[in-house]
Design a protein around this motif. Structure first.
Motif, short mmCIF file in Angstrom:
data_model
loop_
_atom_site.label_atom_id
_atom_site.label_comp_id
_atom_site.label_asym_id
_atom_site.label_seq_id
_atom_site.Cartn_x
_atom_site.Cartn_y
_atom_site.Cartn_z
N LYS A 41 1.12 -0.91 0.08
CA LYS A 41 0.18 -0.26 -0.21
C LYS A 41 1.10 0.93 0.05
N PHE A 42 1.40 1.25 0.44
CA PHE A 42 2.63 2.43 0.71
C PHE A 42 4.09 2.41 0.00
N GLU A 43 3.61 1.39 -1.27
CA GLU A 43 4.96 1.51 -2.04
C GLU A 43 6.47 1.19 -1.30
N GLY A 44 6.52 0.45 -0.23
CA GLY A 44 7.62 0.16 0.86
C GLY A 44 8.50 -1.45 -0.26
N VAL A 45 9.42 -0.67 -0.31
CA VAL A 45 10.61 -2.63 -0.73
C VAL A 45 10.51 -3.66 0.45
N GLY A 46 10.36 -3.15 1.56
CA GLY A 46 11.38 -3.91 2.79
C GLY A 46 10.07 -3.21 3.96
N LEU A 47 9.79 -4.20 5.05
CA LEU A 47 9.26 -4.19 5.93
C LEU A 47 9.47 -4.98 7.40
N ALA A 48 9.80 -4.52 8.26
CA ALA A 48 9.90 -5.64 10.27
C ALA A 48 8.99 -5.30 10.82
N GLY A 49 9.05 -6.58 11.40
CA GLY A 49 8.31 -6.90 12.52
C GLY A 49 7.40 -5.20 13.15
N PRO A 50 8.76 -4.87 13.91
CA PRO A 50 7.88 -3.56 14.71
C PRO A 50 7.84 -2.02 14.51
N GLN A 51 7.69 -2.30 12.70
CA GLN A 51 7.15 -1.11 12.60
C GLN A 51 5.88 -1.26 12.09
N VAL A 52 5.14 -2.87 12.13
CA VAL A 52 3.58 -2.30 12.58
C VAL A 52 3.57 -2.55 14.33
N ILE A 54 4.60 -4.54 16.07
CA ILE A 54 5.21 -6.01 16.81
C ILE A 54 6.32 -6.59 16.59
N LEU A 55 7.10 -6.66 18.26
CA LEU A 55 8.57 -6.69 18.96
C LEU A 55 9.25 -7.63 18.58
N LYS A 56 8.52 -8.60 17.24
CA LYS A 56 9.57 -10.10 16.75
C LYS A 56 9.68 -9.48 15.35
N ARG A 57 11.13 -11.14 15.54
CA ARG A 57 11.85 -11.23 14.88
C ARG A 57 11.83 -11.92 13.51
N ILE A 58 10.83 -10.83 12.11
CA ILE A 58 9.86 -10.52 10.91
C ILE A 58 10.24 -9.78 10.04
N ILE A 59 10.02 -10.33 8.77
CA ILE A 59 10.96 -9.15 7.71
C ILE A 59 9.66 -10.07 6.53
N VAL A 60 9.41 -8.29 5.33
CA VAL A 60 9.06 -9.04 4.65
C VAL A 60 9.57 -7.62 3.53
N ILE A 61 10.00 -8.42 2.30
CA ILE A 61 10.11 -7.76 1.24
C ILE A 61 10.01 -8.31 0.00
N ASP A 62 9.78 -7.22 -1.61
CA ASP A 62 9.03 -7.01 -2.33
C ASP A 62 10.14 -5.97 -3.02
N LEU A 63 10.69 -6.55 -3.96
CA LEU A 63 11.51 -5.14 -4.98
C LEU A 63 10.45 -4.83 -5.82
N TYR A 64 9.34 -5.34 -6.10
CA TYR A 64 8.46 -5.82 -7.80
C TYR A 64 8.92 -5.74 -8.81
N GLU A 65 9.95 -7.03 -8.51
CA GLU A 65 10.76 -6.72 -10.07
C GLU A 65 10.88 -8.32 -11.18
N ASP A 66 11.72 -9.39 -10.38
CA ASP A 66 11.03 -10.56 -10.75
C ASP A 66 9.35 -11.07 -10.28
N GLY A 67 8.68 -10.57 -9.37
CA GLY A 67 7.75 -11.60 -8.23
C GLY A 67 8.27 -11.88 -7.84
N GLU A 68 9.25 -11.97 -7.32
CA GLU A 68 10.20 -12.97 -6.14
C GLU A 68 9.66 -12.00 -4.82
N GLN A 69 9.25 -12.39 -3.38
CA GLN A 69 8.86 -11.52 -2.73
C GLN A 69 9.45 -12.60 -1.61
#
Ligand code: NI
Length: 167
Positions: A41-52, A54-69
């Motif tokens: 929604k906010f067009e970021g390429v990555g996000l980590a738990g604490p940013q929402v 949640i103080l847990k070790r989880i991250i997501v990443i999407d470069l919007y390039e080759d479909g790999e998330q």
């Protein structure tokens, strides 16, 4: 799925160390889905738990390039090499950018959402994203490690230029 509230500059959760995830249950899987949705929604390429909040070790990443998330639990950077001086921003610091010195290549290990151990070799922007997100899990934010004098607050127009410049 739901959009989660982002935490912004000045929120103390951003400077805390996130805890290891011991069980990847439905709640964690739902969190990962929500993090993807929020990041997109906010067009970021990555996000980590604490940013929402949640103080847990989880991250997501999407470069919007080759479909790999990527959704990674308890990620660890196990090796790195080379160096790149890159423009960097963060969804928790809207409109702020700075030059940051990052490793050019990294190897990251962690668990996927099925609990399987994975090892990812990343370079360039993907390597930068993994380093930025793992930093979040350690309570580190990019504005504290940027090159002196490079931190700038930018207009929407300039922000777009920086985003396009990395493609
Ligand atoms: Ni960030």
């Amino acid at each position: 799925m739901a959009i989660r509230n982002l935490r912004f500059e000045g929120d103390e959760i951003l400077s805390k160390r996130a805890r290891e995830i011991e069980v990847i249950d439905d709640k964690i899987k739902e969190l990962a889905e929500d993090m993807f949705e929020t990041m997109h929604k906010f067009e970021g390429v990555g996000l980590a738990g604490p940013q929402v909040g949640i103080l847990k070790r989880i991250i997501v990443i999407d470069l919007y390039e080759d479909g790999e998330q990527y959704a990674l639990i308890n990620p660890v950077i196990v090796s790195q090499k080379g160096e790149q001086l890159v423009d960097e921003g963060c969804l928790s610091f809207p409109n702020k950018y700075a030059k940051v010195r990052r490793a050019k290549e990294v190897v990251v290990e962690g668990l996927n959402l099925q609990g399987k151990k994975v090892k990812i070799k990343a370079k360039d922007l993907l390597a930068q994203a993994f380093q930025h997100e793992v930093d979040h899990l350690n309570g580190e934010v990019f504005v504290n490690k940027c090159e002196a004098g490079t931190l700038e607050t930018v207009t929407e127009e300039r922000k777009q230029e920086i985003k396009e410049g990395r493609k």
